[in-house]
Enzyme design. Sequence first.
Site, PDB file in Angstrom:
ATOM      1  N   ASP A 214       1.702  -0.982  -0.112  1.00  0.00           N
ATOM      2  CA  ASP A 214      -0.291   0.262  -0.565  1.00  0.00           C
ATOM      3  C   ASP A 214       1.132   1.175   0.030  1.00  0.00           C
ATOM      4  O   ASP A 214       1.577   2.062   0.794  1.00  0.00           O
ATOM      5  CB  ASP A 214      -0.613  -0.305   0.920  1.00  0.00           C
ATOM      6  CG  ASP A 214      -1.679   0.854   1.513  1.00  0.00           C
ATOM      7  OD1 ASP A 214      -3.233   0.970   0.144  1.00  0.00           O
ATOM      8  OD2 ASP A 214      -1.980   2.019   2.252  1.00  0.00           O
ATOM      9  N   GLU A 273       1.838  -1.220  -5.008  1.00  0.00           N
ATOM     10  CA  GLU A 273       0.518   0.385  -5.690  1.00  0.00           C
ATOM     11  C   GLU A 273       0.921   2.194  -5.067  1.00  0.00           C
ATOM     12  O   GLU A 273       1.702   2.361  -4.427  1.00  0.00           O
ATOM     13  CB  GLU A 273      -0.990   0.286  -4.563  1.00  0.00           C
ATOM     14  CG  GLU A 273      -1.882   1.255  -4.521  1.00  0.00           C
ATOM     15  CD  GLU A 273      -1.864   2.467  -3.634  1.00  0.00           C
ATOM     16  OE1 GLU A 273      -3.102   3.283  -3.716  1.00  0.00           O
ATOM     17  OE2 GLU A 273      -1.430   2.592  -2.663  1.00  0.00           O
TER      18      GLU A 273
HETATM   19  C1  NOJ Z   1      -4.246   2.841  -0.751  1.00  0.00           C
HETATM   20  C2  NOJ Z   1      -5.604   1.558  -0.844  1.00  0.00           C
HETATM   21  O1  NOJ Z   1      -6.312   0.961  -1.928  1.00  0.00           O
HETATM   22  C3  NOJ Z   1      -6.569   2.469  -0.290  1.00  0.00           C
HETATM   23  O2  NOJ Z   1      -7.642   2.273   0.385  1.00  0.00           O
HETATM   24  C4  NOJ Z   1      -6.286   3.557   1.210  1.00  0.00           C
HETATM   25  O3  NOJ Z   1      -7.633   4.077   1.355  1.00  0.00           O
HETATM   26  C5  NOJ Z   1      -5.128   3.952   0.274  1.00  0.00           C
HETATM   27  N1  NOJ Z   1      -3.851   3.425   0.085  1.00  0.00           N
HETATM   28  C6  NOJ Z   1      -4.058   4.741   3.058  1.00  0.00           C
HETATM   29  O4  NOJ Z   1      -4.234   3.620   3.164  1.00  0.00           O
END
Ligand code: NOJ
Length: 556
Positions: A214, A273
Amino acid sequence: MTQELTSPTPARQSSGPGRGPRWWRDAVIYQVYVRSFADSDGDGVGDLRGVCERLPHLKDLGVDAVWLTPFYASPQADGGYDVADYRAVDPLFGDLQDADDLIRSAHEAGLRVIVDIVPNHTSDQHPWFQDPDLARTRYIFRPGKGANGELPPNDWESVFGGPAWTRTDRGDWYLHLFAPEQPDLDWDNPDVHAEFAAILRFWLDLGVDGFRIDVAHGMVKAPGLPDIGHGQQAKLIGTQVLPFFDQDGVHAIHRTWRRLLDSYDGDRIGVAEAWAPSAERLALYVRPDELHQAFNFQFLNADWHVDALRSVIDDSLAATASVGAPTTWVLSNHDVVRHTTRLGGSLDRARAATLLMLALPGSAYLYQGEELGLPEVTDLPDEVRQDPAFFRGGQGEFGIGAPRSGADTEPATDGPADPSGQDGFRDGCRVPLPWSGEHPPYGFGPGGSWLPQPADWRALTVAAQTGDPNSTLELYRSALALRRSLPGLGDGGMSWQPAPEGVLAFSRPGLLCTVNTLGRDVELPLPGQPLLSSAPARIDGGTAVLPGDSCIWWAI
Ligand code: NOJ
């Protein structure tokens, strides 16, 4: 909270299902948003046992792996992306034994398992943040500006709206790029590195096959935390390097993690991500000594137009090829408007976009429910919303549609900005899955569902679509089966072929793919026999008529 396995298994090797070494280069990976997948205990929230019970659906679909969104102990201020204990399962989702059972059952079914890791921030309920002495050095605290420190230390904005700083009772401020309940960790502190290495080992020892990382672009901030001087920073995310996103320093962390992953058997992977401003900068995350995959959000954001699609495909393939990595395609996830709705509310386009994606070289991620053609739910009442961005009036990196003018903590009240009902918030893509039956909760579980499901979803359930050759579910099943059966399709080359205006055509090992992006029929010389189509082609002698908004795979 301490959790233990009730029937402990020794540190395990990954069972190595899937398709052998370097499996990830062309894998199709299915995202399970745990709270909305399947509920085993009737509390209206999906859980790990529910996932376990529904593994046959994933096996039948023909995916190689599942990615499970965070199921760790969490106050759920941001759907579990606010973790209070990275080694414990939140009681909402089960316990550690359930996680262990799920990993083992998935492996037995030939599915690999990827779990989410959230290293940019913790929950404010994490023991480190709760202890003022520990917190001071492990999170990012600064004195405020102004005569009495009453102003935030800089002008950074939270992705969810409002300032990225919150003042403590002691008078100093802490940084949170997301909600105030998600304080950012200080990755200059070696304790943070050591703790995350131990957390990764904990899950690798339980047998997981990798991590979705993440905010993989966010852990390192520019020295001195400089001002940005821009009032709508959410709009800049993914368009330029920011002092808090895509700093070069993050790559050192990913290199360390790659060494850790490589120290385990079985091709364990990391998928980033990361919101980077260009395909070239995104490719830095998948250099040979860094992570294995990075979601291609530029593809997700591309317009349904030949030029846009062709250029994003070319740029992505060139950038990843320059570092020897595959491209990782994605059309939907739990943060964006479902692609059925995003692509003009057209299921035809969504089906065509999926067949296009699955014909491209590389890996692809599917988001639960897209195999059913689910649309975004655009009429959720405010009182059921849970997305923290909704309550902070934000838009953020995930926003699609115009920003709401927002209050700081109250729900925005000015209604959706987009006439299609797409408001850029994230509850509408998280509505629990319909499995069977005529009425909500459509077999989601024995109770209700944490977000209301539409009354008209009975034709979209897994049961209703199974066996119907025209259904979106059977289209996905056929596409994944064909993809497996055509050697070299996943990771081999592609070459563009001549095509009429509005049409993309490219060849891959064993097939030619045509995509008609226009809303009307287009004719072209018959390229071969149709293998699979999102909408049936008409064949008239030596001419093929491609229906509008269609994708067809032809045998060559
Ligand atoms: C990306 C995640 O996919 C999302 O759902 C989240 O709110 C943010 N990062 C913060 O962790």
